[in-house]
Scaffold this active site. Sequence first.
Site, short mmCIF file in Angstrom:
data_model
loop_
_atom_site.label_atom_id
_atom_site.label_comp_id
_atom_site.label_asym_id
_atom_site.label_seq_id
_atom_site.Cartn_x
_atom_site.Cartn_y
_atom_site.Cartn_z
CG HIS A 4 33.61 -8.91 -24.09
ND1 HIS A 4 33.62 -7.56 -23.88
CD2 HIS A 4 32.62 -9.12 -24.99
CE1 HIS A 4 32.70 -6.98 -24.61
NE2 HIS A 4 32.09 -7.89 -25.31
CB CYS A 14 26.94 -7.40 -23.92
SG CYS A 14 27.13 -6.62 -25.53
CG HIS A 73 29.59 -11.44 -27.26
ND1 HIS A 73 29.20 -11.30 -25.95
CD2 HIS A 73 29.98 -10.21 -27.67
CE1 HIS A 73 29.32 -10.03 -25.59
NE2 HIS A 73 29.81 -9.34 -26.61
CG HIS A 93 33.23 -7.37 -29.80
ND1 HIS A 93 32.09 -6.98 -30.45
CD2 HIS A 93 32.86 -7.58 -28.51
CE1 HIS A 93 31.08 -6.93 -29.60
NE2 HIS A 93 31.51 -7.29 -28.41
CG ASP A 122 45.16 -11.37 -31.60
OD1 ASP A 122 43.95 -11.18 -31.86
OD2 ASP A 122 45.98 -11.73 -32.46
CG HIS A 123 43.03 -15.19 -31.77
ND1 HIS A 123 43.61 -14.14 -32.42
CD2 HIS A 123 42.25 -15.81 -32.67
CE1 HIS A 123 43.20 -14.13 -33.68
NE2 HIS A 123 42.38 -15.12 -33.85
CD GLU A 129 32.48 -3.95 -27.74
OE1 GLU A 129 32.97 -4.25 -26.64
OE2 GLU A 129 31.30 -3.57 -27.87
#
Length: 137
Positions: free
Chosen positions: A16, A35, A41, A43, A81-82, A126
């Site tokens: 994100h 961020c 980047h 998490h 996811d991913h 996170e």
Amino acid sequence: MPRVSVTRRVHFSAAHRLYRPGWSEEKNREVFGECANPNWHGHNYELDVTVEGELDGETGYVLDLKRLRDVVHASVVRDVDHRNLNLDVDWMSENPTTENLVVAIWERIRPRLPEGVELKRLVLRETPRNYVEYEGG
Ligand code: NI
């Protein structure tokens, strides 16, 4: 019958960037720090989903945890996811903070639970040190 809470923990990894499109790069950098990096980047998120309901006298369950896992997977994990939370997830708002994400996840899971089973609490981590909690409302 007694009412009991049960929790299922799931994991997902996602990319994100925190920023508001209407703000300048400087303002975004000032508010969101690293961020706001333009090139994303990631998490490794952990989500605890707690539901509550009456104990079933026959099964001894509130609900089969496999069923809860399937609901969370189909309504949330499969979509995020991913993935990139800014670009790939149509039910996510434009600024995917952990706070915005936990509220969006609540709205995904709540209507999909079996009758008589109530969503009580979400805890979304996170990082190992940063997490948010949401109980609706
Ligand atoms: Ni981040």
